[in-house]
Scaffold this motif. Structure first.
Motif, PDB file in Angstrom:
ATOM      1  N   ALA A 196       0.836  -1.198   0.000  1.00  9.57           N
ATOM      2  CA  ALA A 196       0.000   0.000   0.000  1.00  9.57           C
ATOM      3  C   ALA A 196       0.873   1.251   0.000  1.00  9.57           C
ATOM      4  O   ALA A 196       1.853   1.345   0.746  1.00  9.57           O
ATOM      5  CB  ALA A 196      -0.917   0.001   1.207  1.00  9.57           C
ATOM      6  N   THR A 197       0.515   2.205  -0.842  1.00 13.74           N
ATOM      7  CA  THR A 197       1.220   3.481  -0.924  1.00 13.74           C
ATOM      8  C   THR A 197       0.206   4.611  -0.844  1.00 13.74           C
ATOM      9  O   THR A 197      -0.819   4.595  -1.542  1.00 13.74           O
ATOM     10  CB  THR A 197       1.996   3.591  -2.255  1.00 13.74           C
ATOM     11  N   VAL A 198       0.485   5.590   0.024  1.00 13.94           N
ATOM     12  CA  VAL A 198      -0.392   6.747   0.152  1.00 13.94           C
ATOM     13  C   VAL A 198      -0.082   7.730  -0.970  1.00 13.94           C
ATOM     14  O   VAL A 198       1.072   8.109  -1.182  1.00 13.94           O
ATOM     15  CB  VAL A 198      -0.211   7.426   1.520  1.00 13.94           C
ATOM     16  N   THR A 199      -1.105   8.128  -1.708  1.00 13.18           N
ATOM     17  CA  THR A 199      -0.955   9.105  -2.783  1.00 13.18           C
ATOM     18  C   THR A 199      -1.895  10.278  -2.532  1.00 13.18           C
ATOM     19  O   THR A 199      -2.712  10.246  -1.612  1.00 13.18           O
ATOM     20  CB  THR A 199      -1.287   8.476  -4.151  1.00 13.18           C
ATOM     21  N   GLY A 200      -1.792  11.286  -3.360  1.00  9.11           N
ATOM     22  CA  GLY A 200      -2.672  12.438  -3.215  1.00  9.11           C
ATOM     23  C   GLY A 200      -4.124  12.094  -3.457  1.00  9.11           C
ATOM     24  O   GLY A 200      -5.027  12.801  -2.981  1.00  9.11           O
ATOM     25  N   ALA A 201      -4.358  11.006  -4.176  1.00  7.39           N
ATOM     26  CA  ALA A 201      -5.731  10.596  -4.488  1.00  7.39           C
ATOM     27  C   ALA A 201      -6.272   9.550  -3.524  1.00  7.39           C
ATOM     28  O   ALA A 201      -7.427   9.133  -3.651  1.00  7.39           O
ATOM     29  CB  ALA A 201      -5.795  10.064  -5.912  1.00  7.39           C
ATOM     30  N   GLU A 206      -0.961  -2.064  -4.434  1.00 10.22           N
ATOM     31  CA  GLU A 206      -0.336  -2.743  -5.569  1.00 10.22           C
ATOM     32  C   GLU A 206      -0.160  -4.228  -5.279  1.00 10.22           C
ATOM     33  O   GLU A 206       0.233  -4.610  -4.168  1.00 10.22           O
ATOM     34  CB  GLU A 206       1.033  -2.128  -5.858  1.00 10.22           C
ATOM     35  N   ASP A 207      -0.454  -5.040  -6.253  1.00  8.93           N
ATOM     36  CA  ASP A 207      -0.218  -6.470  -6.167  1.00  8.93           C
ATOM     37  C   ASP A 207       1.219  -6.731  -6.622  1.00  8.93           C
ATOM     38  O   ASP A 207       1.530  -6.630  -7.805  1.00  8.93           O
ATOM     39  CB  ASP A 207      -1.213  -7.212  -7.067  1.00  8.93           C
ATOM     40  N   ARG A 208       2.100  -7.033  -5.691  1.00 12.17           N
ATOM     41  CA  ARG A 208       3.511  -7.235  -6.009  1.00 12.17           C
ATOM     42  C   ARG A 208       3.735  -8.438  -6.917  1.00 12.17           C
ATOM     43  O   ARG A 208       4.787  -8.559  -7.536  1.00 12.17           O
ATOM     44  CB  ARG A 208       4.305  -7.428  -4.711  1.00 12.17           C
ATOM     45  N   PHE A 209       2.761  -9.314  -7.033  1.00 11.46           N
ATOM     46  CA  PHE A 209       2.847 -10.497  -7.878  1.00 11.46           C
ATOM     47  C   PHE A 209       3.259 -10.118  -9.293  1.00 11.46           C
ATOM     48  O   PHE A 209       4.114 -10.756  -9.911  1.00 11.46           O
ATOM     49  CB  PHE A 209       1.489 -11.197  -7.875  1.00 11.46           C
TER      50      PHE A 209
END
Length: 255
Positions: A196-201, A206-209
């Motif tokens: 999980a990454t926090v973005t402005g939206a 993301e599925d690292r697979f």
């Protein structure tokens, strides 16, 4: 080789180049009827539309205003086809991993056929150029996958290959990646990692697979579908339609 009645569908839509290439190759030897979504239906899994589904004639066959699983149902129940085998694809991109099987519209069509007692093959193509933002497959990109299908589909429909399976999930490399790749029986990879990454939206999960796959650096053991594809081979995963229960569970017991 006897002529088969083939119901051909996909999840990229009836105008997709992967379906065109697969139709042309299978139609050279078999009686192919296309019953495919009118538009893009990727990621719909085995979803069936609640309520009426419209379909209409199309230059390639029948275009259905619904999901790939709808297409199989419409082909069998509404149009009245009696196919020897259902073929779904060729998908633009791979369908790998146990967690992906229920999400893929390509595989979902094959699963729907399996529950209806019709053997099915879901066919997907993987290409290392997928990371290029300008990547756009042509019909030629699917040449190798179409040849794999031309050989494998009749053998599976006849029960000569993996007869205990209800359907197959097949992943083949793009035509420029291999000449005569090994076809290896596989099981779905069970690797699954989210980041999980926090973005402005909001939150981007993301599925690292897929990142690992495209980096060609995967932890999967030998015999899994993702490992085989990283090695530029053809992955052939035999699957059954019923969702089974653990062997140590006895149905009918009271909890």
């Amino acid at each position: 080789m006897s002529t088969l009645s083939v119901l051909l569908t996909n999840d990229d839509g009836i105008d997709a180049p992967g379906l065109e290439r697969l139709r042309d190759r299978l139609d050279a030897d078999h009686d192919v009827t296309v019953v495919a979504p009118a538009g893009q239906q990727s990621g719909t899994g085995q979803t069936r539309t609640a309520g009426p589904v419209e379909y209409h004639d199309h230059a390639r066959g029948y275009a259905v205003e619904g999901t790939p699983a709808d297409c199989v149902a419409v082909g069998l129940a509404a149009i009245g086809l009696e196919p020897d085998v259902v073929v779904s694809g060729c998908n633009d991109g791979p369908n790998l991993g146990a967690h992906v099987l229920g999400r893929s519209g390509t595989v979902g069509a094959a699963m729907e056929a399996g529950f209806l007692d019709v053997p099915a093959v879901a066919l997907s193509m993987y290409d290392w150029d997928l990371t290029d933002p300008d990547w756009e497959p042509t019909t030629e990109t699917f040449d190798l996958a179409a040849e794999v299908a031309a050989d494998l589909v009749p053998a599976f429909a006849a029960g000569d290959v993996l007869p205990s399976a209800d359907y197959l999930s097949v992943n083949a490399p793009a035509s420029d990646q291999a000449t005569a790749p090994v076809r290896r029986v596989t099981r779905p990879s069970e690797e699954y990692e989210l980041e999980a990454t926090v973005t402005g939206a909001g939150i981007d999960v993301e599925d690292r697979f897929w990142a690992e796959f495209l980096e060609r650096d995967v932890p999967d053991p030998e015999g899994t579908d993702r490992r085989v594809c990283v090695d530029d081979e053809v992955s052939v995963t035999p699957l059954t339609a019923p969702h089974g229960v653990p062997e140590d569970v006895t149905p009918g017991g009271v909890l």
